[in-house]
Design a protein around this motif. Structure first.
Motif, PDB file in Angstrom:
ATOM      1  N   LYS A 172       0.817  -1.205   0.000  1.00 22.41           N
ATOM      2  CA  LYS A 172       0.000   0.000   0.000  1.00 22.41           C
ATOM      3  C   LYS A 172       0.858   1.265   0.000  1.00 22.41           C
ATOM      4  CE  LYS A 172      -3.947  -2.140   2.355  1.00 22.41           C
ATOM      5  NZ  LYS A 172      -4.792  -2.162   3.580  1.00 22.41           N
ATOM      6  N   LYS A 173       2.116   1.132   0.426  1.00 27.58           N
ATOM      7  CA  LYS A 173       3.021   2.286   0.447  1.00 27.58           C
ATOM      8  C   LYS A 173       3.676   2.541  -0.905  1.00 27.58           C
ATOM      9  CE  LYS A 173       4.224   1.539   5.326  1.00 27.58           C
ATOM     10  NZ  LYS A 173       5.341   1.254   6.282  1.00 27.58           N
ATOM     11  N   TYR A 174       3.567   1.588  -1.829  1.00 24.75           N
ATOM     12  CA  TYR A 174       4.211   1.734  -3.128  1.00 24.75           C
ATOM     13  C   TYR A 174       3.457   2.745  -3.988  1.00 24.75           C
ATOM     14  CZ  TYR A 174       6.886  -2.530  -2.120  1.00 24.75           C
ATOM     15  OH  TYR A 174       7.722  -3.466  -1.568  1.00 24.75           O
ATOM     16  N   LEU A 175       4.212   3.479  -4.792  1.00 27.27           N
ATOM     17  CA  LEU A 175       3.607   4.397  -5.749  1.00 27.27           C
ATOM     18  C   LEU A 175       2.898   3.606  -6.849  1.00 27.27           C
ATOM     19  CD1 LEU A 175       6.527   6.982  -6.170  1.00 27.27           C
ATOM     20  CD2 LEU A 175       4.530   7.155  -4.677  1.00 27.27           C
ATOM     21  N   GLN A 176       1.801   4.142  -7.326  1.00 19.17           N
ATOM     22  CA  GLN A 176       1.067   3.478  -8.403  1.00 19.17           C
ATOM     23  C   GLN A 176       1.857   3.497  -9.708  1.00 19.17           C
ATOM     24  OE1 GLN A 176      -1.861   1.778  -8.097  1.00 19.17           O
ATOM     25  NE2 GLN A 176      -1.648   2.155  -5.902  1.00 19.17           N
ATOM     26  N   GLU A 177       2.622   4.560  -9.894  1.00 19.34           N
ATOM     27  CA  GLU A 177       3.385   4.694 -11.136  1.00 19.34           C
ATOM     28  C   GLU A 177       4.722   5.347 -10.823  1.00 19.34           C
ATOM     29  OE1 GLU A 177       2.899   6.712 -15.584  1.00 19.34           O
ATOM     30  OE2 GLU A 177       1.207   6.623 -14.178  1.00 19.34           O
ATOM     31  N   LEU A 178       5.784   4.800 -11.374  1.00 13.59           N
ATOM     32  CA  LEU A 178       7.125   5.342 -11.177  1.00 13.59           C
ATOM     33  C   LEU A 178       7.534   6.177 -12.375  1.00 13.59           C
ATOM     34  CD1 LEU A 178       9.042   2.222  -9.754  1.00 13.59           C
ATOM     35  CD2 LEU A 178       8.070   4.136  -8.462  1.00 13.59           C
TER      36      LEU A 178
END
Length: 351
Positions: free
Chosen positions: A152-158
């Motif tokens: 959930k802490k990860y960005l949706q798009e890098l």
């Protein structure tokens, strides 16, 4: 001749009865199969992994029990003498045990002197028998929850640059996987060097005095026993007890474990890793930190938006490890990672 053969047969039978492992659980292997399997088993610390069974220790005797694989429900590490690990504090002062749960619900807990041997045992077991879970039921649940919370802490798009950084780090992980023993040896050498370097010389002197006094007590006890003194046995027993006690603390330097040998082992491990990573011109981090866990933590830092470039993500990893101490609460995953790689940074003073 016949009498000699009879005595030899009796001796062999007694020897087999004493040294053939005893079964735990419900499955009993044939004696000839068991003897052959134990002889060829992979010895890891006081336990072993064979083709037919795992071999477990008692408190004093190595590989004196066995459990057939079909009788193993679960095998995992248990951390004691610390509030670290699954749910508490103190990730750097612990004692690890190997726990084997059997199909009848019983458990066998095996004491290990070195935690990395427990990890190695579980790693080999998972590779050879992936059907056997290598975490406790409670740990599996917590690890799954922690993984979900992390995602959930990860960005949706890098950003494109962040994607390139992650790709470089993934490639570096694949490269290290070609020779995983180098990373393990590097981490082990760093941990040993860190441990030995931190031993207070005063403690070593005090330990030497205790050992010399204990050896004198043993010698006096043996002399007294030869002269038929009734109390002599106490000098021998207590003398040996103190010698074993000091040896168990691993404070005393030995021929194979001292500052010079620790430095030599670290230099050799680092030299071998430098030679290995030099063959990959694009390897993204210094050889002293070349460990899959370091790379994985760097990838997580980028995916969480805490860094974009490889250099920035390594800085984030260093700052995170610096912030961890015995008062910080950690998860089991964090505990395992920190114990494995923080010595690499401590030995290099985070350079």
């Amino acid at each position: 001749m016949e009498t000699f053969s009879h005595h030899f047969a009796v001796f062999r039978e007694v020897n087999v009865m004493l040294f053939v492992p005893k079964p735990l659980g419900n499955i009993v292997l044939k004696r000839d199969v068991l003897e052959e399997d134990k002889k060829k088993c992979l010895k890891i610390g006081p336990c072993g992994i064979g083709k037919k069974a795992v071999y477990l220790n008692s408190f004093y005797i190595d590989r004196c029990y066995y459990v057939a694989y079909a009788d193993i429900r679960r095998c995992f590490k248990r951390v004691a003498m610390s509030k670290g690990g699954y749910s508490g504090k103190g990730a750097f002062g612990s004692m690890a045990y190997l726990v084997v749960q059997m199909s009848d619900g019983t458990e066998k807990q095996c004491n290990f002197k070195f935690e990395d041997q427990v990890d190695q045992f579980l790693r080999v077991l998972a590779e050879d028998h992936p059907e056997i879970p290598t975490h406790s039921a409670a740990a599996e649940k917590k690890l799954a929850e922690a993984e979900e919370a992390e995602k959930k802490k990860y960005l949706q798009e890098l950003s494109p640059e962040a994607e390139r950084s992650v790709g470089n780090l993934r490639s570096a992980q694949d490269y290290l996987d070609r020779n995983p023993d180098l990373s393990r040896q590097l981490a082990y050498a760093a941990r040993e060097k860190r441990t030995i370097d931190r031993i207070n010389p005063t403690y070593q002197i005090f330990a030497v005095i205790i050992v010399l006094a204990a050896a004198a007590a043993v010698a006096f006890g043996i002399w007294a026993m030869l002269n038929r003194k009734g109390w002599a046995v106490y000098f021998v027993l207590f003398g040996f007890a103190f010698i074993f006690l000091v040896s168990a603390t691993r404070i005393l330097p030995t021929a194979g474990r001292n500052r010079r040998s620790a430095q030599r082992d670290w230099d050799q491990a680092l030299s071998e890793m430098r030679a290995f990573v030099s063959e990959d011109p694009g390897f993204p981090i210094p050889a002293q930190y070349a460990h899959p866990i370091v790379l994985e933590r760097m990838i997580r830092a980028i995916r969480m938006g805490r860094a974009v470039t490889v250099a920035e993500s390594l800085t984030v990893v260093k700052e995170d490890l610096k912030a961890l101490n015995s008062q910080v609460k950690v998860s089991q995953k964090e505990y395992d990672e920190v114990v494995a790689v923080k010595p690499l940074f401590l030995v290099m003073n985070y350079e």
